[in-house]
Scaffold this motif. Structure first.
Motif: not given
Length: 556
Positions: A250, A254, A263, A265-266, A273-275, A277, A297
């Motif tokens: 991570v 967000e 969110r 983000n990682y 990049k993925q996320f 929620e 962040s």
């Protein structure tokens, strides 16, 4: 959309995942490291003590360590250059996979350090916003759920308990434990059995300890050790409500511009990049990395980092202060039967002393600490390497062989470890580096490790008080070292909890003051660390926070 997203998977993360998934909520855990199982852990010394498989490659992910030199000047060194890492088991279950499992509770006075003992010059001491009584039921819960072995012995600093004893019988001990008790008793010093987060009988799918002789620094190949992975995450997975994503680094949380995280983000295993929620977010990435993530962040609402408009994130890091000592127990100094029993491998020492949890100094009571006795680690390679030195001279040939032979056949080395408070101070904190970056281009953590001389003084007192026990036992070559160097495997603080939002990052329930749906449950919350190892308290507090989150969710 998940109900809860947890970043990290160790002692601070797993109780939340365990309790919320059992309650029917959908939980996802993002772990930066691999997902190793019990069958993956072996007693390979080179793997375990180097931990190359359990920590990131330092060329990819390093830290900058800032220390004060003997001349009083600060120097900055990158761990990729020194090889001395600041990581602690980046795998599912975190560093709890590799702990020794000394599970001493903190005492009531540890929660009121400032009001009990007063200010310490140069330290940022403060009382906790909760009391021992608030945490006591959760200490008891950890003993049962994680599994703690031992026997409660009365002594003058024994903390109040709601249960009469530990749920698991004491682990088998070497005869040296009796020798320690006898020597201490003759000196009118109380010793007691060390409670261990290692089960002495099977529990669910976990097997009892089989006394491998390789415990601390090693992953447990029987699941007897109460790691977050085997004790909590694996049972939680059986609910069908928990998802664990390994190799998920991570890099940014967000927010929606209204004080709420939306969110995580990682980067995934392929560095894509993925996320995720979720409705609630929990960070438990271990103290220095949790602060680093919050500082990274940044956004227009939090220009100094998430939950950091008061500039407190990363401040007041604490480690464990103290040191180590040792002596040699020469077999020829004991009768043949005792000498033979001293040689028995695998059996634990499991003896502790809290005789000086408070001490008198200059007519005033001050906090002392805990002494734990243990054998020198069984690792044969590292012990052999140490034998090559005779003072400053390098041994070789016959002299070296004779020394190695004598070390392994004629004596056994008994050690003691001292745990005292590390005083939080203005020179111990983490910030983002401005010139070193990890392989994803994110700034690495720059960790300042300032300590105050007061802590070292306390450690010296405890060491000197312990030496007579070793002398009474017949120990030879007695020595000790007290240091202000931080204990890398014991780190806390950086996001301390408290009542005042101006001086703390989290409230009493470990929710960020400034962020509606963000909790921090690793050791970051701790304003002070007590005079014990931290993992037991981190577990207990995470169970407490899990209950607070459940209470909140029931009202939504």
């Amino acid at each position: 959309m998940k109900d809860i997203c947890i970043i990290g998977s160790g002692a601070g993360a797993s109780p939340v995942a365990y309790e919320l998934s059992k309650a029917g909520y959908k939980v996802v855990v993002l772990e930066k490291g691999p997902w190793l199982k019990t069958e993956d852990f072996t007693k390979d010394e080179l793997v375990a003590t180097r931990k190359d498989l359990y920590i990131p490659n330092l060329e990819d992910e390093s830290h900058q360590i800032v220390r004060k030199n003997s001349d009083g000047n600060w120097s900055v060194k990158n761990t990729a250059d020194t090889g001395s890492d600041f990581w602690n088991g980046n795998v599912v279950g975190g560093s709890s996979n590799f702990m020794s499992g000394y599970f001493h509770r903190m005492k009531p006075q540890d929660f009121k350090l400032k009001s009990t003992y007063g200010e310490i010059e140069g330290a940022n001491i403060t009382d906790w916003p909760i009391s021992y009584d608030d945490l006591e039921p959760y200490y008891a819960k950890v003993e049962e759920v994680i599994g703690v072995s031992g026997k409660v012995n009365q002594h003058k600093y024994l903390e109040p308990r709601s249960t009469p004893d530990f749920p698991y019988a004491p682990l088998a001990t070497n005869i040296v434990s009796d020798l320690i008790d006898k020597a201490a008793g003759e000196l009118k010093i109380s010793t007691f059995g060390t409670p261990r987060a290692i089960i002495s009988k099977g529990k669910d799918k976990r097997n009892a300890c089989y006394y491998s002789n390789y415990c601390g620094s090693y992953g447990c190949s029987s699941s007897a050790k109460g790691s977050a992975r085997s004790a909590l995450l694996e049972p939680a997975l059986e609910t069908g409500n928990l998802e664990i994503i390994p190799f998920a680094k991570v890099f940014h949380l967000e927010t929606d511009g209204k004080g709420k995280v939306i969110r995580a983000n990682y980067y995934d295993a392929e560095d894509q990049k993925q996320f995720i929620e979720a409705n609630l977010f929990v960070i438990a990435a271990q103290a220095t990395e949790t602060s680093r993530l919050l500082l990274m962040s940044k956004n227009k609402d939090f220009p100094n980092g998430l939950a950091n408009n008061n500039d407190q994130v990363g401040k007041n890091l604490v480690f464990s202060s103290g040191g180590v000592g040792s002596c040699n127990l020469n077999y020829d100094d004991f009768d043949p039967d005792t000498a033979q029993k001293l040689k028995a491998p695998g059996l634990f020492v499991n003896r502790a002393c809290q005789e000086w949890y408070e001490i008198e100094k200059e007519g005033k009571k001050i906090k002392g600490g805990t002494i734990d006795f243990l054998w020198d680690h069984a690792n044969p390679v590292s012990r052999t390497i140490r034998a090559k030195w005779d003072g400053n001279d390098l041994l070789y040939g016959t002299a070296l062989k004779e020394k190695i032979h004598g070390y392994f056949t004629k004596q056994r080395r008994l050690k003691f470890e001292i745990f005292t408070d590390w005083s939080p101070n203005d020179d111990c904190f983490v910030e983002l580096s401005d010139d070193k970056f990890d392989k994803w281009g994110d700034p690495v953590g720059k960790i300042w490790t300032g300590a105050i001389s007061y802590d070292k003084t306390v450690g010296e007192i405890l060491a000197k008080n312990t030496i007579p026990i070793l002398e009474k036992m017949g120990g030879k070559n007695i020595s000790y070292t007290i240091s202000n160097y931080p204990s890398v495997n014991l780190q806390a603080g950086g996001c301390r909890f408290g009542i005042d939002p101006e001086t703390s990052v989290l409230d009493a329930n470990c929710k960020a003051h400034e962020v509606e749906n963000l909790y921090v449950t690793d050791g970051s919350f701790m304003p002070t660390g007590g005079s014990t190892t931290f993992t037991f308290t981190i577990y207990a507090n995470a169970f407490r926070v899990a209950d607070k989150i459940l209470e909140r969710l029931k009202t939504i």
